[in-house]
Design a protein around this motif. Structure first.
Motif, PDB file in Angstrom:
ATOM      1  N   THR A 120       9.661   4.247   8.626  1.00  9.55           N
ATOM      2  CA  THR A 120       8.331   3.688   9.320  1.00  9.55           C
ATOM      3  C   THR A 120       8.173   2.372   9.782  1.00  9.55           C
ATOM      4  O   THR A 120       9.151   1.487   9.377  1.00  9.55           O
ATOM      5  N   HIS A 121       7.263   1.958  10.578  1.00  6.44           N
ATOM      6  CA  HIS A 121       6.929   0.749  11.092  1.00  6.44           C
ATOM      7  C   HIS A 121       6.457  -0.106  10.013  1.00  6.44           C
ATOM      8  O   HIS A 121       5.275  -0.089   9.723  1.00  6.44           O
ATOM      9  N   LEU A 122       7.238  -0.844   9.452  1.00  3.78           N
ATOM     10  CA  LEU A 122       6.679  -1.621   7.987  1.00  3.78           C
ATOM     11  C   LEU A 122       5.748  -2.616   8.214  1.00  3.78           C
ATOM     12  O   LEU A 122       4.832  -2.550   7.386  1.00  3.78           O
ATOM     13  N   PRO A 123       5.420  -3.374   9.234  1.00  4.22           N
ATOM     14  CA  PRO A 123       4.383  -4.426   9.254  1.00  4.22           C
ATOM     15  C   PRO A 123       2.927  -3.566   9.715  1.00  4.22           C
ATOM     16  O   PRO A 123       2.034  -4.456   9.569  1.00  4.22           O
ATOM     17  N   ARG A 124       2.824  -2.368  10.083  1.00  6.00           N
ATOM     18  CA  ARG A 124       1.693  -1.653  10.427  1.00  6.00           C
ATOM     19  C   ARG A 124       0.877  -1.097   9.507  1.00  6.00           C
ATOM     20  O   ARG A 124       1.252  -0.132   8.632  1.00  6.00           O
ATOM     21  N   ASN A 125      -0.417  -1.636   9.142  1.00  6.06           N
ATOM     22  CA  ASN A 125      -1.200  -0.797   8.362  1.00  6.06           C
ATOM     23  C   ASN A 125      -1.551   0.477   9.175  1.00  6.06           C
ATOM     24  O   ASN A 125      -1.905   0.568  10.332  1.00  6.06           O
ATOM     25  N   ASN A 126      -2.042   1.726   8.107  1.00  6.39           N
ATOM     26  CA  ASN A 126      -2.657   2.828   8.683  1.00  6.39           C
ATOM     27  C   ASN A 126      -4.132   2.462   8.816  1.00  6.39           C
ATOM     28  O   ASN A 126      -4.628   1.701   8.313  1.00  6.39           O
ATOM     29  N   ALA A 182       1.206  -1.065  -1.470  1.00  3.06           N
ATOM     30  CA  ALA A 182       1.712  -0.003  -2.406  1.00  3.06           C
ATOM     31  C   ALA A 182       2.475   1.035  -1.746  1.00  3.06           C
ATOM     32  O   ALA A 182       3.662   1.274  -2.025  1.00  3.06           O
ATOM     33  N   ARG A 183       2.197   1.243  -0.421  1.00  2.00           N
ATOM     34  CA  ARG A 183       2.690   2.489   0.241  1.00  2.00           C
ATOM     35  C   ARG A 183       4.252   1.843   0.752  1.00  2.00           C
ATOM     36  O   ARG A 183       5.147   2.380   0.689  1.00  2.00           O
ATOM     37  N   ARG A 239       6.103  -0.587  -0.650  1.00  2.00           N
ATOM     38  CA  ARG A 239       6.966  -0.957  -1.645  1.00  2.00           C
ATOM     39  C   ARG A 239       7.611   0.754  -2.225  1.00  2.00           C
ATOM     40  O   ARG A 239       8.631   0.762  -2.585  1.00  2.00           O
ATOM     41  N   ALA A 240       6.442   1.669  -2.116  1.00  2.00           N
ATOM     42  CA  ALA A 240       7.130   3.082  -2.687  1.00  2.00           C
ATOM     43  C   ALA A 240       7.617   3.646  -1.687  1.00  2.00           C
ATOM     44  O   ALA A 240       9.028   4.211  -2.081  1.00  2.00           O
ATOM     45  N   ASP A 241       7.679   3.179  -0.319  1.00  2.00           N
ATOM     46  CA  ASP A 241       8.754   3.630   0.738  1.00  2.00           C
ATOM     47  C   ASP A 241      10.123   3.254   0.484  1.00  2.00           C
ATOM     48  O   ASP A 241      11.153   3.684   0.553  1.00  2.00           O
ATOM     49  N   ILE A 242       9.934   1.940   0.112  1.00  2.19           N
ATOM     50  CA  ILE A 242      11.337   1.194  -0.094  1.00  2.19           C
ATOM     51  C   ILE A 242      12.164   1.414  -1.198  1.00  2.19           C
ATOM     52  O   ILE A 242      13.290   1.923  -1.420  1.00  2.19           O
ATOM     53  N   GLU A 243      11.320   1.668  -2.675  1.00  2.00           N
ATOM     54  CA  GLU A 243      11.883   2.038  -3.783  1.00  2.00           C
ATOM     55  C   GLU A 243      12.532   3.420  -3.766  1.00  2.00           C
ATOM     56  O   GLU A 243      13.289   3.737  -4.477  1.00  2.00           O
ATOM     57  N   LYS A 244      11.592   4.598  -3.143  1.00  4.63           N
ATOM     58  CA  LYS A 244      12.023   5.769  -2.982  1.00  4.63           C
ATOM     59  C   LYS A 244      13.335   5.797  -2.680  1.00  4.63           C
ATOM     60  O   LYS A 244      14.068   6.692  -3.114  1.00  4.63           O
ATOM     61  N   ALA A 245      13.674   5.241  -1.386  1.00  9.91           N
ATOM     62  CA  ALA A 245      15.007   5.387  -0.739  1.00  9.91           C
ATOM     63  C   ALA A 245      16.090   5.049  -1.804  1.00  9.91           C
ATOM     64  O   ALA A 245      17.424   5.222  -1.962  1.00  9.91           O
ATOM     65  N   GLN A 246      15.900   3.673  -2.357  1.00 15.92           N
ATOM     66  CA  GLN A 246      16.896   2.803  -3.440  1.00 15.92           C
ATOM     67  C   GLN A 246      16.930   3.731  -4.379  1.00 15.92           C
ATOM     68  O   GLN A 246      18.288   4.082  -4.875  1.00 15.92           O
TER      69      GLN A 246
END
Length: 353
Positions: A143-149, A159-160, A162-169
């Protein structure tokens, strides 16, 4: 005989700087999109140059640890990296690097792994890991990390991400057995908030802006030289892998000459200032800077700092200020790049990849 203080400082800096170049690729193929691809033949020629000119190719996690611990690094130290989980890395780059016994890092967006023939499988990633590759985090969704939905609160946004990074890890650790604490931002995009999230989670994080990794740099905005599209020429590669880090002691950002920016995301029409404080004052009037699509831009020296600004207002999308200066008589350069992200004038994102 009088010796100017800045000459002593420059000599001291040159003796003690720890730095290395990190190169970045996406596709290594003749049949993938040209904008993000390098041909296998051009890739091989670049690897031949490193081998023929006594460059030391090191694993990226080892390089990061050495720099963080202040351990010495010899000149001509290089790390090789790939982004985006593409199968051509396994098919074209991996055999060439395996033959040389060279390590590399593959940043994978884990949701794409095994999704189609365009992407690698976990089995292929495990094979690479057994033969010198580091498999590392490129988020799960790319995803484009700096962009708010739209309508997303700041707390939900954090939270979104962090979850995207941690899920991959977690997925990498599950499939490969280990997952280093290094992260490559998708599209190379980051902002202060993204950097804070990466730092709080414990990651050293990499962008796609050109430049040299060095001990005094921002470890949540580590530069890499990308090679693909129009940037695959061997002469360009030779220049960049021999580059030195711009000797900055501080970097700051301003909306104008009074107001410091609180974000690296600006609006279309803005002309942000990049301010470089240099450890080597002899370079103050030797730096040349350029902006994406604009060519040479404004460079002013104010109170022993270099102030850099685009001549034309920024358009929506990604823009970079590239600043260089001659480093020595051998034709080597000091290099610093700053990325900006521009929304439309109302603060909305209008471009996609």
């Amino acid at each position: 005989m009088k010796i100017r203080w800045w000459l002593l400082l420059a000599a001291c800096w040159c003796l003690h700087v720890n730095a290395a170049v990190v190169v970045l690729y996406h596709h290594v193929s003749n049949s993938t999109p040209k904008s993000t691809s390098i041909s296998p033949a051009a890739f091989e020629a670049q690897m031949d140059y490193l081998a023929d000119n006594n460059f030391k190719v090191v694993p990226l996690p080892e390089l990061v640890e050495k720099l963080r611990n202040g351990e010495p690094l010899p000149d001509k130290t290089v790390a090789i990296s790939f982004d985006d989980s593409y199968a051509s890395v396994y098919e074209s780059a991996f055999p060439r690097l395996k033959k040389r016994g060279w390590p590399f890092t593959f940043f994978v967006n884990t949701d794409s792994v095994g999704e189609s023939k365009l992407f690698v499988s976990w089995e292929q990633l495990r094979e690479m890991a057994k033969n010198g590759a580091t498999i590392a985090n490129h988020t799960s969704t790319h995803t484009h990390l700096p962009r708010n939905n739209p309508g997303e609160s700041q707390s939900d946004y954090r939270a979104r991400i962090r979850a995207d990074i941690e899920k991959a890890q977690q997925k990498i650790k599950q499939e490969i057995g280990e997952a280093p604490m290094i992260l490559a931002y998708p599209f190379g995009e980051y902002d202060f908030e993204v950097q804070r999230i990466a730092k709080k989670l414990g990651y050293i994080a990499f962008g796609q802006q050109s430049g040299v990794l060095y001990a005094n740099g921002d470890l949540q905005a580590v530069p890499r030289f990308p090679f693909g599209g129009s940037f695959t020429d061997l002469d360009d590669f030779i220049m960049k892998v021999n580059t030195k880090p711009m000797p900055t002691s501080d970097v700051s950002f301003f909306a104008n000459k009074q107001d410091e920016l609180k974000s690296l995301t600006v609006r279309a029409g803005d002309k942000p200032w990049l301010v470089l404080t240099l450890s080597d004052a002899s370079l103050l009037k030797k730096i040349n800077c350029f902006a994406t699509g604009q060519g040479p831009i404004t460079v002013e020296v104010i109170d022993q700092q270099v102030w850099v600004q685009a001549k034309q207002p920024l358009n929506t999308g990604r823009t970079r200020y590239n600043c260089t200066a001659y480093a020595d008589e051998k034709g080597r350069f000091y290099w610093y790049t700053q990325q900006w992200l521009a929304t439309d004038k109302k603060g909305k994102w209008t471009y996609k990849d």
